[in-house]
Write a protein that holds these residues in place. Sequence first.
Motif, mmCIF file in Angstrom:
data_model
loop_
_atom_site.group_PDB
_atom_site.id
_atom_site.type_symbol
_atom_site.label_atom_id
_atom_site.label_comp_id
_atom_site.label_asym_id
_atom_site.label_seq_id
_atom_site.Cartn_x
_atom_site.Cartn_y
_atom_site.Cartn_z
ATOM 1 N N ALA A 88 1.263 -0.925 0.156
ATOM 2 C CA ALA A 88 -0.484 -0.032 -0.003
ATOM 3 C C ALA A 88 1.137 0.840 0.314
ATOM 4 C CB ALA A 88 -0.806 -0.401 1.390
ATOM 5 N N TYR B 266 0.575 6.054 -0.064
ATOM 6 C CA TYR B 266 -0.470 7.244 -0.017
ATOM 7 C C TYR B 266 0.358 8.213 0.168
ATOM 8 C CZ TYR B 266 -1.580 3.778 3.124
ATOM 9 O OH TYR B 266 -2.136 1.819 3.989
ATOM 10 N N GLN C 220 -3.174 0.647 -3.493
ATOM 11 C CA GLN C 220 -2.965 -0.802 -3.472
ATOM 12 C C GLN C 220 -2.685 -1.799 -4.016
ATOM 13 O OE1 GLN C 220 -3.520 -1.776 -0.049
ATOM 14 N NE2 GLN C 220 -2.298 -3.661 -1.114
ATOM 15 N N ALA D 140 -0.115 -3.631 11.487
ATOM 16 C CA ALA D 140 -1.787 -2.915 12.076
ATOM 17 C C ALA D 140 -2.171 -2.063 11.290
ATOM 18 C CB ALA D 140 -1.275 -1.764 13.389
ATOM 19 N N PRO D 141 -3.588 -2.143 11.277
ATOM 20 C CA PRO D 141 -4.369 -0.897 10.729
ATOM 21 C C PRO D 141 -4.293 0.207 10.658
ATOM 22 C CG PRO D 141 -5.851 -2.405 11.837
ATOM 23 C CD PRO D 141 -4.508 -2.684 12.250
ATOM 24 N N GLY D 142 -3.594 1.124 10.010
ATOM 25 C CA GLY D 142 -3.280 2.597 9.517
ATOM 26 C C GLY D 142 -1.645 2.724 9.807
ATOM 27 N N GLU D 143 -0.972 1.646 9.600
ATOM 28 C CA GLU D 143 -0.165 1.251 10.141
ATOM 29 C C GLU D 143 1.309 1.820 9.033
ATOM 30 O OE1 GLU D 143 1.879 -1.628 11.314
ATOM 31 O OE2 GLU D 143 4.406 -1.434 11.403
ATOM 32 N N GLN D 144 1.702 3.327 8.693
ATOM 33 C CA GLN D 144 2.255 3.406 7.462
ATOM 34 C C GLN D 144 3.306 4.643 8.195
ATOM 35 O OE1 GLN D 144 -0.296 6.519 5.544
ATOM 36 N NE2 GLN D 144 -2.254 5.598 6.269
#
Lengths: 112, 115
Positions: free
Chosen positions: B31, B33, B50, B100-104
């Motif tokens: 992913a 962004y 994605q 983890a969800p949102g781990e960026q």
Amino acid sequence: SQQGEEDPQALSIQEGENATMNCSYKTSINNLQWYRQNSGRGLVHLILIRSNEREKHSGRLRVTLDTSKKSSSLLITASRAADTASYFCATYPPGAGNMLTFGGGTRLMVKP
Amino acid sequence: GAGVSQSPSNKVTEKGKDVELRCDPISGHTALYWYRQSLGQGLEFLIYFQGNSAPDKSGLPSDRFSAERTGGSVSTLTIQRTQQEDSAVYLCASSPVGGAPGEQYFGPGTRLTVT
């Protein structure tokens, strides 16, 4: 408008003091994260707290989360001049498609 | 290992010109962004990839903005006919599979100045 809003927008303290920053948000979340940014460039991930957690610690950092009030706080204890930076909260709502929503940030200055 | 890299680090361009900003995500991160940060502000989401597809382009501010990603790796953000209000730091981030969800993880950004 932004999901997260930090308070205060700017904070100036002396080295050794504690710094507390607050973040409020509007919708339900999966987790909330705090980031640090030096000189307006890349963000450094500090800590992630999940919606079912109330408090988390990492070194001199302490994060709390109150989902009933839709708010979080970041406490930096025994601050150092090197902690001078902008701090952002970012929320990850359920079904967000991995998109983080950031607040406007708190600019922290720690004076030696 | 290597983090997210972006190039150029700084770009000054004249109003009306096109610019291309590049992002190299962390190897293996699926992913990617793009965010924009205006002076003294928080980050504004632009687009999310994605693999090579962009399921969410909702943040692109106008049709002058476009982005592509090839080979599931490098991404390019293109701004056509730049305007002064496009001046900002453009940040790229990538996420690992199973994180983890949102781990960026964020790159250092490209500071764009439109004169």
